[in-house]
Design a protein around this motif. Sequence first.
Motif, PDB file in Angstrom:
ATOM      1  N   VAL A 100      -6.899 -20.806  40.911  1.00  0.00           N
ATOM      2  CA  VAL A 100      -7.939 -21.127  39.939  1.00  0.00           C
ATOM      3  C   VAL A 100      -8.310 -19.909  39.084  1.00  0.00           C
ATOM      4  O   VAL A 100      -8.903 -20.064  38.014  1.00  0.00           O
ATOM      5  CB  VAL A 100      -9.184 -21.683  40.666  1.00  0.00           C
ATOM      6  CG1 VAL A 100      -9.938 -20.576  41.369  1.00  0.00           C
ATOM      7  CG2 VAL A 100     -10.100 -22.442  39.718  1.00  0.00           C
ATOM      8  N   GLY A 101      -7.965 -18.696  39.545  1.00  0.00           N
ATOM      9  CA  GLY A 101      -8.238 -17.489  38.769  1.00  0.00           C
ATOM     10  C   GLY A 101      -9.279 -16.570  39.390  1.00  0.00           C
ATOM     11  O   GLY A 101      -9.993 -15.866  38.662  1.00  0.00           O
ATOM     12  N   GLY A 166     -10.598 -30.126  37.499  1.00  0.00           N
ATOM     13  CA  GLY A 166     -11.877 -30.628  37.996  1.00  0.00           C
ATOM     14  C   GLY A 166     -12.185 -30.097  39.390  1.00  0.00           C
ATOM     15  O   GLY A 166     -11.530 -29.172  39.899  1.00  0.00           O
ATOM     16  N   PHE A 167     -13.199 -30.679  40.023  1.00  0.00           N
ATOM     17  CA  PHE A 167     -13.608 -30.252  41.372  1.00  0.00           C
ATOM     18  C   PHE A 167     -12.573 -30.684  42.401  1.00  0.00           C
ATOM     19  O   PHE A 167     -12.055 -31.810  42.358  1.00  0.00           O
ATOM     20  CB  PHE A 167     -14.971 -30.855  41.724  1.00  0.00           C
ATOM     21  CG  PHE A 167     -16.099 -30.242  40.932  1.00  0.00           C
ATOM     22  CD1 PHE A 167     -16.721 -29.086  41.370  1.00  0.00           C
ATOM     23  CD2 PHE A 167     -16.531 -30.834  39.763  1.00  0.00           C
ATOM     24  CE1 PHE A 167     -17.762 -28.528  40.644  1.00  0.00           C
ATOM     25  CE2 PHE A 167     -17.566 -30.289  39.030  1.00  0.00           C
ATOM     26  CZ  PHE A 167     -18.187 -29.126  39.466  1.00  0.00           C
ATOM     27  N   PHE A 190     -16.031 -21.827  34.993  1.00  0.00           N
ATOM     28  CA  PHE A 190     -14.927 -22.712  34.635  1.00  0.00           C
ATOM     29  C   PHE A 190     -13.786 -21.866  34.069  1.00  0.00           C
ATOM     30  O   PHE A 190     -13.994 -21.041  33.170  1.00  0.00           O
ATOM     31  CB  PHE A 190     -15.370 -23.754  33.603  1.00  0.00           C
ATOM     32  CG  PHE A 190     -16.249 -24.819  34.178  1.00  0.00           C
ATOM     33  CD1 PHE A 190     -15.681 -25.936  34.774  1.00  0.00           C
ATOM     34  CD2 PHE A 190     -17.634 -24.708  34.147  1.00  0.00           C
ATOM     35  CE1 PHE A 190     -16.478 -26.930  35.308  1.00  0.00           C
ATOM     36  CE2 PHE A 190     -18.430 -25.691  34.685  1.00  0.00           C
ATOM     37  CZ  PHE A 190     -17.856 -26.804  35.272  1.00  0.00           C
ATOM     38  N   THR A 191     -12.602 -22.083  34.599  1.00  0.00           N
ATOM     39  CA  THR A 191     -11.413 -21.350  34.173  1.00  0.00           C
ATOM     40  C   THR A 191     -10.407 -22.304  33.536  1.00  0.00           C
ATOM     41  O   THR A 191     -10.551 -23.539  33.609  1.00  0.00           O
ATOM     42  CB  THR A 191     -10.769 -20.631  35.372  1.00  0.00           C
ATOM     43  OG1 THR A 191     -10.388 -21.608  36.337  1.00  0.00           O
ATOM     44  CG2 THR A 191     -11.739 -19.646  35.995  1.00  0.00           C
ATOM     45  N   HIS A 192      -9.379 -21.707  32.929  1.00  0.00           N
ATOM     46  CA  HIS A 192      -8.300 -22.466  32.273  1.00  0.00           C
ATOM     47  C   HIS A 192      -8.865 -23.398  31.199  1.00  0.00           C
ATOM     48  O   HIS A 192      -8.398 -24.538  31.038  1.00  0.00           O
ATOM     49  CB  HIS A 192      -7.478 -23.267  33.291  1.00  0.00           C
ATOM     50  CG  HIS A 192      -6.806 -22.403  34.314  1.00  0.00           C
ATOM     51  ND1 HIS A 192      -6.404 -22.892  35.545  1.00  0.00           N
ATOM     52  CD2 HIS A 192      -6.500 -21.085  34.322  1.00  0.00           C
ATOM     53  CE1 HIS A 192      -5.858 -21.914  36.246  1.00  0.00           C
ATOM     54  NE2 HIS A 192      -5.901 -20.803  35.517  1.00  0.00           N
ATOM     55  N   LEU A 193      -9.839 -22.908  30.478  1.00  0.00           N
ATOM     56  CA  LEU A 193     -10.396 -23.738  29.407  1.00  0.00           C
ATOM     57  C   LEU A 193      -9.446 -23.866  28.225  1.00  0.00           C
ATOM     58  O   LEU A 193      -9.598 -24.790  27.408  1.00  0.00           O
ATOM     59  CB  LEU A 193     -11.738 -23.145  28.940  1.00  0.00           C
ATOM     60  CG  LEU A 193     -12.902 -23.291  29.920  1.00  0.00           C
ATOM     61  CD1 LEU A 193     -14.096 -22.492  29.421  1.00  0.00           C
ATOM     62  CD2 LEU A 193     -13.279 -24.756  30.082  1.00  0.00           C
ATOM     63  N   ASP A 194      -8.486 -22.951  28.116  1.00  0.00           N
ATOM     64  CA  ASP A 194      -7.527 -23.062  27.025  1.00  0.00           C
ATOM     65  C   ASP A 194      -6.567 -24.230  27.226  1.00  0.00           C
ATOM     66  O   ASP A 194      -5.963 -24.715  26.273  1.00  0.00           O
ATOM     67  CB  ASP A 194      -6.748 -21.754  26.880  1.00  0.00           C
ATOM     68  CG  ASP A 194      -6.099 -21.335  28.185  1.00  0.00           C
ATOM     69  OD1 ASP A 194      -6.530 -21.847  29.250  1.00  0.00           O
ATOM     70  OD2 ASP A 194      -5.184 -20.492  28.155  1.00  0.00           O
TER      71      ASP A 194
END
Length: 200
Positions: A100-101, A166-167, A190-194
């Motif tokens: 998830v980062g 998502g969760f 929140f990650t990977h929004l790109d």
Amino acid sequence: MAPPTTTTDQQTNRAHKATKSGRGSREKKKLLQSKKSNTLTARHNPRAFSVANIVRTQRTIQRNLDRAQKKEYAPLSDRRASRAEEGPPPLVAVVGPPGVGKSTLIRSLVKFYTNCNLSETTGPITVCTSKTRRVTFLECPNDTAAMLDVAKIADLVLLCVDAKFGFEMETFEFLNMMQTHGFPKVMGVFTHLDQFQTAK
């Protein structure tokens, strides 16, 4: 054509008149007489080394002392003693499912505070955020026992959530553990929004 001038026709200037009266002549005569008689002694004028204005001299001396005082080195206070009284730094735990980062977030925070690149994020990492404050970052592995330990000792939890997925189940499990063990402050990241795509 004018006839050449002779030496007798040249003009002679008058010499300066020697001082024969007054204070200067009297002092000069005394000096010559003392030189002839070998009685010349060093003169001492006590007022030549006195202070003309006492108040001005005192102000000048005080100003010089103040300027010298400002140039002196002021020792810095020992910040380690105050840190020992404050206790350990707050623990910030980074929790989330694998991929998830979490490591990228810790490396970014360390780069922001210390301007140093971190190669590995194993174990607790303590950084100085200011002159008197430290913060410890800890990456929580995807393990139930580790999540339980982190839920007990963390002061702040950065809960990483993959925006494109998502969760996940690990997130809800950790929230249930925190409800049982004190529930520290939680901040969602929140990650990977790109890679997040909105439905049109």
